[in-house]
Write a protein that holds these residues in place. Structure first.
Motif, PDB file in Angstrom:
ATOM      1  N   ALA A  95     -17.994 145.688 -13.390  1.00 53.24           N
ATOM      2  CA  ALA A  95     -16.869 145.447 -12.467  1.00 53.24           C
ATOM      3  C   ALA A  95     -16.794 146.536 -11.405  1.00 53.24           C
ATOM      4  N   GLN A  96     -17.015 147.765 -11.808  1.00 49.42           N
ATOM      5  CA  GLN A  96     -16.994 148.852 -10.829  1.00 49.42           C
ATOM      6  C   GLN A  96     -18.185 148.750  -9.877  1.00 49.42           C
ATOM      7  N   THR A  97     -19.299 148.329 -10.397  1.00 46.78           N
ATOM      8  CA  THR A  97     -20.481 148.166  -9.553  1.00 46.78           C
ATOM      9  C   THR A  97     -20.272 147.064  -8.525  1.00 46.78           C
ATOM     10  N   SER A  98     -19.576 146.017  -8.894  1.00 45.18           N
ATOM     11  CA  SER A  98     -19.359 144.912  -7.948  1.00 45.18           C
ATOM     12  C   SER A  98     -18.523 145.337  -6.745  1.00 45.18           C
ATOM     13  N   TRP A  99     -17.771 146.419  -6.888  1.00 43.32           N
ATOM     14  CA  TRP A  99     -17.012 146.920  -5.741  1.00 43.32           C
ATOM     15  C   TRP A  99     -17.924 147.393  -4.613  1.00 43.32           C
ATOM     16  N   THR A 100     -19.167 147.739  -4.929  1.00 40.21           N
ATOM     17  CA  THR A 100     -20.094 148.136  -3.865  1.00 40.21           C
ATOM     18  C   THR A 100     -20.416 146.970  -2.936  1.00 40.21           C
ATOM     19  N   ILE A 101     -20.198 145.750  -3.398  1.00 38.55           N
ATOM     20  CA  ILE A 101     -20.360 144.557  -2.566  1.00 38.55           C
ATOM     21  C   ILE A 101     -19.032 144.127  -1.975  1.00 38.55           C
ATOM     22  N   SER A 102     -17.993 144.186  -2.776  1.00 38.84           N
ATOM     23  CA  SER A 102     -16.680 143.689  -2.344  1.00 38.84           C
ATOM     24  C   SER A 102     -16.080 144.507  -1.201  1.00 38.84           C
ATOM     25  N   LEU A 103     -16.221 145.801  -1.250  1.00 36.66           N
ATOM     26  CA  LEU A 103     -15.606 146.645  -0.223  1.00 36.66           C
ATOM     27  C   LEU A 103     -16.222 146.437   1.167  1.00 36.66           C
ATOM     28  N   PRO A 104     -17.554 146.385   1.323  1.00 34.67           N
ATOM     29  CA  PRO A 104     -18.082 146.072   2.650  1.00 34.67           C
ATOM     30  C   PRO A 104     -17.676 144.676   3.128  1.00 34.67           C
ATOM     31  N   SER A 105     -17.602 143.726   2.205  1.00 37.09           N
ATOM     32  CA  SER A 105     -17.181 142.374   2.585  1.00 37.09           C
ATOM     33  C   SER A 105     -15.734 142.361   3.055  1.00 37.09           C
ATOM     34  N   LEU A 106     -14.896 143.135   2.400  1.00 35.93           N
ATOM     35  CA  LEU A 106     -13.510 143.257   2.839  1.00 35.93           C
ATOM     36  C   LEU A 106     -13.442 143.882   4.226  1.00 35.93           C
ATOM     37  N   GLY A 107     -14.254 144.900   4.454  1.00 41.42           N
ATOM     38  CA  GLY A 107     -14.308 145.506   5.786  1.00 41.42           C
ATOM     39  C   GLY A 107     -14.775 144.526   6.854  1.00 41.42           C
ATOM     40  N   LEU A 108     -15.760 143.686   6.506  1.00 40.95           N
ATOM     41  CA  LEU A 108     -16.228 142.668   7.454  1.00 40.95           C
ATOM     42  C   LEU A 108     -15.135 141.652   7.760  1.00 40.95           C
ATOM     43  N   ALA A 109     -14.214 141.454   6.822  1.00 42.70           N
ATOM     44  CA  ALA A 109     -13.137 140.480   7.032  1.00 42.70           C
ATOM     45  C   ALA A 109     -12.016 141.026   7.902  1.00 42.70           C
ATOM     46  N   ILE A 110     -11.662 142.291   7.708  1.00 42.76           N
ATOM     47  CA  ILE A 110     -10.515 142.819   8.462  1.00 42.76           C
ATOM     48  C   ILE A 110     -10.923 143.577   9.723  1.00 42.76           C
ATOM     49  N   GLY A 111     -12.197 143.845   9.912  1.00 39.88           N
ATOM     50  CA  GLY A 111     -12.641 144.634  11.049  1.00 39.88           C
ATOM     51  C   GLY A 111     -12.616 143.964  12.415  1.00 39.88           C
ATOM     52  N   PRO A 112     -12.966 142.679  12.551  1.00 41.29           N
ATOM     53  CA  PRO A 112     -13.039 142.088  13.891  1.00 41.29           C
ATOM     54  C   PRO A 112     -11.766 142.189  14.733  1.00 41.29           C
ATOM     55  N   PRO A 113     -10.571 141.979  14.181  1.00 42.51           N
ATOM     56  CA  PRO A 113      -9.394 142.157  15.047  1.00 42.51           C
ATOM     57  C   PRO A 113      -9.230 143.595  15.543  1.00 42.51           C
ATOM     58  N   LEU A 114      -9.616 144.549  14.719  1.00 41.84           N
ATOM     59  CA  LEU A 114      -9.518 145.943  15.146  1.00 41.84           C
ATOM     60  C   LEU A 114     -10.521 146.267  16.248  1.00 41.84           C
ATOM     61  N   TRP A 115     -11.773 145.862  16.042  1.00 43.72           N
ATOM     62  CA  TRP A 115     -12.818 146.176  17.016  1.00 43.72           C
ATOM     63  C   TRP A 115     -12.651 145.410  18.319  1.00 43.72           C
ATOM     64  N   SER A 116     -12.119 144.196  18.267  1.00 44.70           N
ATOM     65  CA  SER A 116     -11.977 143.427  19.505  1.00 44.70           C
ATOM     66  C   SER A 116     -11.002 144.097  20.458  1.00 44.70           C
ATOM     67  N   SER A 117      -9.962 144.719  19.920  1.00 47.74           N
ATOM     68  CA  SER A 117      -9.024 145.439  20.782  1.00 47.74           C
ATOM     69  C   SER A 117      -9.702 146.611  21.467  1.00 47.74           C
ATOM     70  N   PHE A 118     -10.479 147.379  20.709  1.00 45.95           N
ATOM     71  CA  PHE A 118     -11.201 148.503  21.309  1.00 45.95           C
ATOM     72  C   PHE A 118     -12.224 148.019  22.332  1.00 45.95           C
ATOM     73  N   ALA A 119     -12.908 146.907  22.038  1.00 49.17           N
ATOM     74  CA  ALA A 119     -13.908 146.379  22.963  1.00 49.17           C
ATOM     75  C   ALA A 119     -13.262 145.899  24.257  1.00 49.17           C
ATOM     76  N   ASP A 120     -12.077 145.319  24.164  1.00 44.81           N
ATOM     77  CA  ASP A 120     -11.382 144.879  25.375  1.00 44.81           C
ATOM     78  C   ASP A 120     -10.930 146.061  26.222  1.00 44.81           C
ATOM     79  N   ILE A 121     -10.578 147.158  25.584  1.00 45.39           N
ATOM     80  CA  ILE A 121     -10.082 148.331  26.309  1.00 45.39           C
ATOM     81  C   ILE A 121     -11.228 149.186  26.847  1.00 45.39           C
TER      82      ILE A 121
END
Length: 171
Positions: A95-121
């Motif tokens: 279960a702890q090992t699976s977090w090595t996959i889950s955490l990057p996937s979570l970042g891929l899910a929440i990152g685009p709204p953050l980066w799009s604002s920076f890219a627009d600016i």
């Protein structure tokens, strides 16, 4: 298709005498397909306009984008076959090992709204470069530690900074 379908009036410039309106043909400059369908947007003579690119160039760019998206999924999940080795090396459970996959996937899910604002600016290029450098540093941060507590933050940060790519590649 007739060339005089759409016309615009152009008035004469004589001040003394009112001249009749002259109808100017505006369809002469509109590009159409072989079947007579009007192209929208209209192609320009600019060689950087994607509408003027060859089919080979368009398909090459599409292949590059598709390859990068394949690498997204592949690089995020590539550690799954090595779970047993990761568990043994770090002394953690599955279960702890699976977090090595889950955490990057979570970042891929929440990152685009953050980066799009920076890219627009600040612009897409600078965000792309900074995000790629941070992703490289995060990858090194994942590879070096011998404890899971140090890997998880680097893995989540890697997923977050790699999330800039979908927003930057498709306007």
């Amino acid at each position: 298709m007739s060339n005089d379908v759409y016309t615009s009036p152009v008035k004469g410039n004589s001040e003394d005498e009112a001249e009749p309106e002259v109808m100017k043909n505006t369809l002469a400059d509109i590009s159409v397909t072989r079947n007579g369908v009007i192209l929208h947007p209209q192609p320009t003579s600019d060689p950087l306009d994607p509408l003027n690119w060859s089919s080979l160039r368009k398909h090459s760019i599409l292949a590059i984008v598709m390859w990068k998206y394949f690498l997204f999924a592949y690089l995020t999940t590539t550690t799954i076959p090595s779970f047993a080795q990761i568990q043994e090396r770090l002394g953690i459970n599955y279960a702890q090992t699976s977090w090595t996959i889950s955490l990057p996937s979570l970042g891929l899910a929440i990152g685009p709204p953050l980066w799009s604002s920076f890219a627009d600016i600040y612009g897409r290029r600078i965000v792309f470069i900074i995000g790629s450098v941070i992703a490289l540093i995060s990858t090194i941060g994942i590879a070096l530690p011998r404890i899971s507590a140090a890997i998880w933050p680097a893995a989540s940060f890697k997923g977050l900074v790699l999330a800039h790519r979908p927003r930057l590649e498709w306007p």
